[in-house]
Design a protein around this motif. Structure first.
Motif, PDB file in Angstrom:
ATOM      1  N   ASP A 163       0.712  -1.063   0.092  1.00 12.89           N
ATOM      2  CA  ASP A 163      -0.043   0.090  -0.115  1.00 12.89           C
ATOM      3  C   ASP A 163       0.825   1.258   0.140  1.00 12.89           C
ATOM      4  OD1 ASP A 163      -1.827  -1.880   0.491  1.00 12.89           O
ATOM      5  OD2 ASP A 163      -2.913  -0.901   2.133  1.00 12.89           O
ATOM      6  N   GLN A 170      -4.721   2.938   7.369  1.00 10.43           N
ATOM      7  CA  GLN A 170      -5.444   3.835   6.579  1.00 10.43           C
ATOM      8  C   GLN A 170      -6.872   3.881   6.763  1.00 10.43           C
ATOM      9  OE1 GLN A 170      -4.194   2.878   2.494  1.00 10.43           O
ATOM     10  NE2 GLN A 170      -1.972   3.614   2.912  1.00 10.43           N
ATOM     11  N   GLY A 218      -3.652   9.752   9.322  1.00 11.35           N
ATOM     12  CA  GLY A 218      -3.116  10.419   8.483  1.00 11.35           C
ATOM     13  C   GLY A 218      -3.260  12.086   8.558  1.00 11.35           C
TER      14      GLY A 218
END
Length: 137
Positions: free
Chosen positions: A15, A72, A77
């Motif tokens: 990823d 994620q 993030g």
């Protein structure tokens, strides 16, 4: 050194590795020793889940060289980016952040645009188009 090994592991994940240029442990160590580089570790509670590399650029600008987050879809993030922006203002006295993102990384582009980053130029790396984005803080 433990974090460097984890950084390399994170960069090798499928990823991640398609969207960055992974560093060797020695490259990370050399970058960490460079006074114009800043490494910020991203933790979720007590677990390391990512990192950011900043490069001091000019007097009031910083390049966000790398944002790697292994969990994620949970907003980690984006929260880390907001914390990094505050760090740039408060600790580094920088008021502009710029970064590059591969044109095929539509997820990254979406997140950066959502966070107020704007396209200011285009270039390429190894024949792959790169978008240069910036945000005034």
């Amino acid at each position: 050194m433990t974090e460097i090994a984890q950084f390399c592991t994170f960069e090798s994940l499928s990823d991640v590795r398609n969207f960055i240029i992974p560093y060797s442990p020695d490259k990370h160590l050399a970058e960490m020793a460079n006074p114009k580089r800043v490494y910020l570790s991203i933790y979720k509670q007590t677990q390391l889940v990512g990192f950011i590399i900043l490069a001091l650029d000019g007097e009031k600008s910083v390049e966000c060289r790398r944002v790697v987050v292994v969990e994620q879809g949970h907003g980690i993030g984006q929260a880390a980016m907001l914390a990094m922006e505050a760090y740039c203002i408060q600790q580094l006295d920088r008021h502009r952040i710029w970064l590059d993102v591969f044109a095929f990384n539509t997820r990254g582009q979406h997140i950066y645009q959502k966070m107020g980053y704007n396209l200011f130029s285009k270039t390429e790396f190894d024949g792959k188009p790169l978008l240069l984005m910036e945000k005034e803080l």
